[in-house]
Scaffold this active site. Sequence first.
Site, PDB file in Angstrom:
ATOM      1  N   GLY A  96     -66.993  13.620 -32.043  1.00 41.19           N
ATOM      2  CA  GLY A  96     -66.044  12.636 -31.512  1.00 41.19           C
ATOM      3  C   GLY A  96     -65.641  12.883 -30.066  1.00 41.19           C
ATOM      4  O   GLY A  96     -64.829  12.145 -29.506  1.00 41.19           O
ATOM      5  N   GLY A 105     -67.557  12.555 -27.517  1.00 38.56           N
ATOM      6  CA  GLY A 105     -68.235  11.619 -26.614  1.00 38.56           C
ATOM      7  C   GLY A 105     -69.631  12.047 -26.193  1.00 38.56           C
ATOM      8  O   GLY A 105     -70.188  11.483 -25.240  1.00 38.56           O
ATOM      9  N   SER A 155     -72.689  11.658 -27.641  1.00 41.16           N
ATOM     10  CA  SER A 155     -73.707  10.596 -27.729  1.00 41.16           C
ATOM     11  C   SER A 155     -73.435   9.494 -26.721  1.00 41.16           C
ATOM     12  O   SER A 155     -74.374   8.921 -26.141  1.00 41.16           O
ATOM     13  CB  SER A 155     -73.736   9.983 -29.137  1.00 41.16           C
ATOM     14  OG  SER A 155     -74.077  10.967 -30.071  1.00 41.16           O
ATOM     15  N   ARG A 194     -82.246  15.408 -37.066  1.00 46.25           N
ATOM     16  CA  ARG A 194     -82.121  15.814 -38.475  1.00 46.25           C
ATOM     17  C   ARG A 194     -82.794  14.818 -39.428  1.00 46.25           C
ATOM     18  O   ARG A 194     -82.968  15.097 -40.618  1.00 46.25           O
ATOM     19  CB  ARG A 194     -80.649  15.997 -38.861  1.00 46.25           C
ATOM     20  CG  ARG A 194     -80.084  17.344 -38.426  1.00 46.25           C
ATOM     21  CD  ARG A 194     -78.702  17.594 -39.018  1.00 46.25           C
ATOM     22  NE  ARG A 194     -78.194  18.927 -38.719  1.00 46.25           N
ATOM     23  CZ  ARG A 194     -78.422  20.012 -39.451  1.00 46.25           C
ATOM     24  NH1 ARG A 194     -79.178  19.933 -40.532  1.00 46.25           N
ATOM     25  NH2 ARG A 194     -77.895  21.179 -39.114  1.00 46.25           N
ATOM     26  N   ILE A 234     -73.473  19.260 -31.253  1.00 45.27           N
ATOM     27  CA  ILE A 234     -72.193  19.980 -31.284  1.00 45.27           C
ATOM     28  C   ILE A 234     -72.421  21.413 -30.786  1.00 45.27           C
ATOM     29  O   ILE A 234     -71.698  21.912 -29.979  1.00 45.27           O
ATOM     30  CB  ILE A 234     -71.607  20.002 -32.719  1.00 45.27           C
ATOM     31  CG1 ILE A 234     -71.291  18.563 -33.188  1.00 45.27           C
ATOM     32  CG2 ILE A 234     -70.333  20.862 -32.761  1.00 45.27           C
ATOM     33  CD1 ILE A 234     -70.815  18.448 -34.631  1.00 45.27           C
ATOM     34  N   SER A 235     -73.455  22.065 -31.277  1.00 47.66           N
ATOM     35  CA  SER A 235     -73.839  23.451 -30.924  1.00 47.66           C
ATOM     36  C   SER A 235     -72.602  24.308 -30.673  1.00 47.66           C
ATOM     37  O   SER A 235     -72.342  24.717 -29.541  1.00 47.66           O
ATOM     38  CB  SER A 235     -74.786  23.466 -29.723  1.00 47.66           C
ATOM     39  OG  SER A 235     -74.381  22.597 -28.678  1.00 47.66           O
ATOM     40  N   GLY A 252     -66.765  23.553 -43.785  1.00 45.79           N
ATOM     41  CA  GLY A 252     -67.376  24.147 -42.596  1.00 45.79           C
ATOM     42  C   GLY A 252     -67.487  23.159 -41.455  1.00 45.79           C
ATOM     43  O   GLY A 252     -68.446  23.184 -40.697  1.00 45.79           O
TER      44      GLY A 252
END
Lengths: 213, 213
Positions: A41, A43, A45, A71, A111-112, A166
């Site tokens: 969320g 931003g 993408s 994925r 996200i990494s 998680g």
Amino acid sequence: MSSAMGSPTNVFWHECAVGKGERQKLVNQQGCVVWITGLSGSGKSTLACSLNRELHSRGKLSYVLDGDNVRHGLNKNLGFSPEDRTENIRRVGEVSKLFADAGLICIASLISPYRKDRDACRALMTDANFIEAMLLSVFMNIPLEVCERRDTKGLYKLARAGKIKGFTGIDDPYEPPLNCEIKIEQKNGVCPTPCDMAAQVVSYLDGNGFLRA
Amino acid sequence: MSSAMGSPTNVFWHECAVGKGERQKLVNQQGCVVWITGLSGSGKSTLACSLNRELHSRGKLSYVLDGDNVRHGLNKNLGFSPEDRTENIRRVGEVSKLFADAGLICIASLISPYRKDRDACRALMTDANFIEAMLLSVFMNIPLEVCERRDTKGLYKLARAGKIKGFTGIDDPYEPPLNCEIKIEQKNGVCPTPCDMAAQVVSYLDGNGFLRA
């Protein structure tokens, strides 16, 4: 044409006649990786799309590797265990490197959350067989409460309800980069627009010579 | 901008503003995959290099994914068990597809001995989220005895001596393609030169509209 390498045994390395420099001249840009990291969320993408559009309008060839999209293909045999998350990021790192070597501006959006995984990707980029593929880290430094308020995918709600375990920012840590090339932040409590974010990255790329061969 | 998909849960698909068609216009070519299959020593890497060079000289952007090279990076955690070989080819297939989607002519060079693995790659190329990425199969139809006589890497000798197990052509089968777009063969017992082989593929690409947007 080929040489024996240390490991794995019996797997050779083939040097190919056309190098990165020649491909870069063809497309008049420097192959590199723009690695966008941040909370769900935040931003990522949105920036990836906006940046891709802006680069295209300048005649530059870029490609988005989106963590979620990958994925469904390359990484569809990976789940969300710690090992699988690490492998997910490693594979995107390796593919980004191939794209950069091909001469493209590869925009990786994941996200990494863990520093060690991101550091491993950066380390990948240096390799005797490649001209160093620059990785530029873009940190979406948007507060958790803003991301959670947006909750574009409804995932924070599920995480708060304990229906996703998680989840980064809720019950799994996000480790902010200690050194990143570009930081996207609110100004006076206002988030930058998609165009502003893209402009910030393009300005960096341009200023550092990536938009010419 | 994003939509929920069936599986895996909570992984979304992000549609990006710049499409394959726009990238293709930028580089004036059609993104596709040239998949070179054949025995060790049949000339796959040689054709890949020669083709890459020839396309570059025509101002086309191509990139070689070499089966051996990829095993040093993306696929370095894979061995030579049947499952690992299948996964090796699947990953190269997925990455080729991304390259084709990016607008490049991706030259994949792998022994890829099993029909089912090659068919699975071809099947990958059709996907609701991608404009169909054409895969052109090039079969290096060079007799085993010729490949073994060359033995560029000394691997046939090792396989015959039982020092490598499961070697394609010796104690593991190579299943020739039933349908391939291009076949590279000897003429009157003479193998085509690297330039001749490349010209054959370029002629196919040109004749089928891949070298213009």
